[in-house]
Design an enzyme around this catalytic site. Sequence first.
Site, short mmCIF file in Angstrom:
data_model
loop_
_atom_site.label_atom_id
_atom_site.label_comp_id
_atom_site.label_asym_id
_atom_site.label_seq_id
_atom_site.Cartn_x
_atom_site.Cartn_y
_atom_site.Cartn_z
N GLU A 1 -1.46 -1.17 -4.58
CA GLU A 1 -0.33 -2.02 -4.15
C GLU A 1 0.97 -1.24 -4.01
O GLU A 1 1.67 -1.33 -3.01
CB GLU A 1 -0.13 -3.15 -5.18
CG GLU A 1 -1.32 -4.06 -5.39
CD GLU A 1 -1.30 -5.28 -4.49
OE1 GLU A 1 -0.54 -5.29 -3.50
OE2 GLU A 1 -2.07 -6.21 -4.76
N SER B 1 1.58 -12.23 -2.26
CA SER B 1 2.77 -11.60 -2.82
C SER B 1 3.70 -12.66 -3.40
O SER B 1 3.29 -13.42 -4.28
CB SER B 1 3.46 -10.74 -1.75
OG SER B 1 4.44 -9.91 -2.31
N HIS C 1 -0.06 -2.60 -0.63
CA HIS C 1 0.30 -4.01 -0.71
C HIS C 1 0.32 -4.67 0.67
O HIS C 1 0.88 -4.12 1.61
CB HIS C 1 1.68 -4.13 -1.36
CG HIS C 1 2.14 -5.54 -1.57
ND1 HIS C 1 1.50 -6.42 -2.41
CD2 HIS C 1 3.19 -6.23 -1.05
CE1 HIS C 1 2.14 -7.58 -2.41
NE2 HIS C 1 3.16 -7.49 -1.57
#
Length: 498
Positions: A313, A189, A403
């Site tokens: 995600e 991320s 995610h």
Amino acid sequence: MENIIVDTSYGKLQGAQEGPVLTFKGVPFARPPIGALRFCAPELPEPWPGVRDATTYGPRALQALDPQLAAEATVDEDCLYLNVWTPGLGQGRRPVLVWIHGGALVSGSGSEPQYDGTKFAFDGDMIVVTLNYRLGAAGFLYLGDLLGEKYASSGNSGLLDIVAALKWVHDNIARFGGDPGRVTIMGESAGAMCVGALLALPAAQGFFQQAILESGAGQTTRDTASATSFTRRFLAGLGLSAHDAKKLLTLSTDELLAAQIRFIQSESIGGVRHLRYFGPVVDGTTLPHYPLDAVAQGKGARVPLLLGTNRDEARLYMALDPQLTHPDRQILHTLFGSNSATAADAYATARQKHPPEEAWAIVLTDYLYRLGVIHLAREQAYQHLPVWLYRFDWDKTSHGAFHSLELPFVWNTLNRPHPLQIPFRFTFGAEEYALAEQMHAAWIAFIRNGNPNVTTLPPWPTYANDERETMLFNTVSRVVSLPPEQDPANYQRHGLTF
């Protein structure tokens, strides 16, 4: 306590035996960035006399703590500490994994339980290093246009912290049994977006030999005009004008953190919006080029890459904030700036094939994560550099392959409680444990050998722009050739502009 001592460039460290590995925690890799050093590039740490205890983690960077963590963790501007896991001292030159945590550039640390390096260190016979870097305003508030040359690099202070940690690794990791010439940087991320920026950062070159990017690729990098616009809004939240920017230098730590928390609360949508505000800055010196442009022009780090995204995600953020459940042009502008019209067009196209919520999830996933990763893979392939692309498809949750869901599989820590298991209704069984073993082994193979192929997975070819072969990770993993796609008209692919 057993006499586990390593003599580093700055002094001796007392470590500890934890299960099958040795650990050294809370190791300073830079001078505390406090007082006159706030918003400045990190400086070398001060040597210490005697033996320094390295059995507890250092403070986290400034951030709002989850109430469950507040009793056991502290935050401080004095946060530049790293942690080392090693199978043994002075026993060969092992590969080194340096982990850069995520958290939207406003939260997280290298001391989170999910980043315990024991499994990678023991299973892969490698050294694992996790680290803290300055977050939020302290790490990424660009002040060069308002406060002058001394603060020209302030928008990249967090990146320079990571470089300082990499320099410490280069200078010291051999004393822990590691090879400074076999370093892999890895992030997820926001951490992956930092890795993407490090590919283009001149100061980082030579400190790593390969990189892994999970759900990020440098796409939150912005120009100085956009960064200064954000800084003005941050100042306005304090009741200050641009002419008052110097007052940021004299705020107490508590005042700076309170201002950051208020700003995030007033600006955030679903935990995503502030990811687009804080980020690396193409300032012309520290970061001369957008990461994607640097790779495309052959000016970035020419190293092997392993990168990918999770299939769904955006479902994480849609589940956490009702505002993100349905399309909204203001949200699109906040998230994607000059690409908001293109994202709106993409939603209209997706609506022709999918129900509204699914179409919206596809577009958010694409524009937040997938497109940036695909573009980096493409440019890496055009440069004839090794790159392996994956997509994490395991989706036995109420919100699909959301995610960050790949993390416990990569780290092979499915036995640890996952904070979203109950609200997102999922459990791990034998098939999931097998998938975690496979992914963990593939990451270890890449870190050790520069190639993620292992016998427990189908053959995984490098990504090429004609075949676009991609590993889809699931309980039955497979390699597919993704369909070709073209960038939409007027799509700005290299970074953010507001």
